[in-house]
Design a protein around this motif. Sequence first.
Motif, PDB file in Angstrom:
ATOM      1  N   ARG A 425       0.856  -1.187   0.000  1.00  0.00           N
ATOM      2  CA  ARG A 425       0.000   0.000   0.000  1.00  0.00           C
ATOM      3  C   ARG A 425       0.891   1.236   0.000  1.00  0.00           C
ATOM      4  O   ARG A 425       1.967   1.263   0.589  1.00  0.00           O
ATOM      5  N   PHE A 426       0.395   2.309  -0.637  1.00  0.00           N
ATOM      6  CA  PHE A 426       1.218   3.499  -0.758  1.00  0.00           C
ATOM      7  C   PHE A 426       0.299   4.714  -0.611  1.00  0.00           C
ATOM      8  O   PHE A 426      -0.647   4.878  -1.382  1.00  0.00           O
ATOM      9  N   PRO A 427       0.556   5.559   0.360  1.00  0.00           N
ATOM     10  CA  PRO A 427      -0.303   6.739   0.541  1.00  0.00           C
ATOM     11  C   PRO A 427      -0.012   7.793  -0.529  1.00  0.00           C
ATOM     12  O   PRO A 427       1.057   7.805  -1.137  1.00  0.00           O
ATOM     13  N   ASP A 489       7.683  12.784  -9.098  1.00  0.00           N
ATOM     14  CA  ASP A 489       8.870  12.076  -8.616  1.00  0.00           C
ATOM     15  C   ASP A 489       8.579  11.290  -7.349  1.00  0.00           C
ATOM     16  O   ASP A 489       9.257  10.287  -7.061  1.00  0.00           O
ATOM     17  N   ASP A 490       7.578  11.726  -6.556  1.00  0.00           N
ATOM     18  CA  ASP A 490       7.254  11.028  -5.309  1.00  0.00           C
ATOM     19  C   ASP A 490       6.296   9.858  -5.534  1.00  0.00           C
ATOM     20  O   ASP A 490       6.066   9.062  -4.611  1.00  0.00           O
ATOM     21  N   LEU A 491       5.712   9.767  -6.707  1.00  0.00           N
ATOM     22  CA  LEU A 491       4.798   8.658  -6.998  1.00  0.00           C
ATOM     23  C   LEU A 491       5.608   7.445  -7.449  1.00  0.00           C
ATOM     24  O   LEU A 491       6.516   7.566  -8.277  1.00  0.00           O
ATOM     25  N   PRO A 492       5.306   6.258  -6.925  1.00  0.00           N
ATOM     26  CA  PRO A 492       6.093   5.069  -7.292  1.00  0.00           C
ATOM     27  C   PRO A 492       5.647   4.486  -8.636  1.00  0.00           C
ATOM     28  O   PRO A 492       4.565   4.783  -9.142  1.00  0.00           O
ATOM     29  N   LEU A 493       6.507   3.649  -9.218  1.00  0.00           N
ATOM     30  CA  LEU A 493       6.169   2.870 -10.406  1.00  0.00           C
ATOM     31  C   LEU A 493       5.817   1.448  -9.981  1.00  0.00           C
ATOM     32  O   LEU A 493       6.320   0.953  -8.967  1.00  0.00           O
TER      33      LEU A 493
END
Length: 648
Positions: A425-427, A489-493
Amino acid sequence: MRNLFLVNFNQLARAIIAAMVLLAPISPALAVAPFMPPPINLALVPGVGVVTLSWNPGANGTGNEEAYDIQQSTDGQNFVDIGVVFNTGQNSYSRAVSGLAYDTEYWFKVAGYQPPGTYSDWVVAGSVSTLIENPAPPTASGPTNSTLNLSFSAPANNPATVKYGFYNMTLGSYLKEDGSAANQENVFLAAPNDPRWTNFKAIGLSPNTAYRFEVKAQGANTESWSGDSAAVRTLANPPTNLQATAASATSVTVSWGGDAVTSYNVKNTSTGAESGWRTGTSYAFTNLTCNTNYNFTVQSRNSDNVAGAAVAVSGTTAACPAEPPPVQPTLTSVSAAANSNTSITVSWNGTASNYFVQNATDATNSGWISGNSYTFNNLICNTTYNFTVQGRNTGGTLTAQLSVTAQTKACGSPPPSATTTTPPRFPLPATCPATLAPGSMIKVRGKPPIYVLNAQFQVLHFPSGDEFKSWNADDKYGGYILVEESCFDDLPLPSIFPVGVNYRPGSYVVKKSSSDQLYAVLPNDSLAKITERAARDLYGANFIPKVIADISWLNYIKRGVDITEAKAHVGMLVRQNAKNWYIEPHFSTGRLWLREVTAAGFTANRFKSIFIRTVPAIAVADYPVGAPITTDESRISNRIYIYVQPPT
């Protein structure tokens, strides 16, 4: 003119000889002319418009003749002088008499001559006939299995009375007027301009046999022969009594009557398959479609590899075998166990071909899958979930639905092992607008690419503009939220596939770059194999598949049931009864159903009119009708798979 010259020359010769005698002194001893023996061995050799005479001086006597006198007759009674030949003391003499008529009888006689008028006895050789020109070799052409066309050219200088006929050198017989073989009594002879020569045909010939012919020229007194023609082979007998018999539901045997040594070629003109040239009188075509009529031809060819006309026949494969009655699938047990604080695996036992597993708490599901387990990820820690499992066989017969519950592990439990594929999970980062949500499209200010956020706020890309446009009502690049580079840039792939957005379900038929296998696009990042026939029935005869690059192919992480018939599949938008319908599963029964798309629902879900498929009625014949689509329904319009239970 030539004979007149010879006569005048004879008179001149006699005058010269007489003058020589008068000028010589007369001796009493020579007052009486000595005895002159007649010439001997007089022979006549005929030619074309010419006769050559030859003789020897007389064997007894003094041999004191000054010349030899030659006379010619056309009736054997009345002779005329045609020339003299001087005695030069040779042992033999000859004279060619030319300019004679062709095919004409002549008589000749020769006597020794001593001027002024003494002759030996005349020697008569009898009659001889001049010859005629040989015709050119005939031409044989246009063979059938029993006939040949014959033609020739008659010499232009032959008399019009000369007649011609054909001789079959292979059979050793003449031809009659009808072209059949003749004996010597009824041979066909006619002038070259006779209309019966037109398209003269030799008949009654044997099949697959080489023949040579000559032309006989028959005059009133002589005859001549042409050279022989080139050998021409008749065709082989055509196949007879053709039959095409169903050997099974997938094969037909073609048989015929004919020579087992002759070569035959059998062709299935419905498919283009051929046997190739072979001996025998039957051939079986296999891998055909049951209960289907096929057209066939059979050709024969002779030993010179010349083929005859094709003979046609048709036949039908046997009836399709009856389909076995559907086997009732079973679902005997269901269990569920937590793998971690965010993952639960549901397992079952049964005999069904496919199973449908649903998380009733979150209204998510597996779709129809094979196997005996399915894992739900991205769950909430320390939470109880309700699951249902239902099976079906290939005919669509459903099992009873069984339920089970399970609870995820307590919050703060150790993370799953390194082998798990469950994404964390990623906020939403604080650097991003609070309006972002799963399914939002974003674009970095000043940069061209557009992206989509999945349920973990991971960034998914569009492999091409075609994928992007398949989800939009128009072909414009809009509908995104502008973000700053710090947010992006802070959002993951994603660490597992899918990492990109796939084509909208029901939009196109797709294929790999190095394979011709076709696939239909289904919801839930799924593909299903589809036959070319089914694709043409559902997507139109002129459909063009979209080619997906190998790396983007990995975004389609699930597979549906193969589509082998014209049955509309889930995710399609079809046109029937002047209405637009969307196809999706009915979760209480597992069957597909039709939901009418109203004008408002069409706009709200960003449907495109180019994806409306006009399908045959049978494609949706047994689908029940559900509630209409009037507003935006995210499971239909969302570019990523965030499933919500449809209305019942």
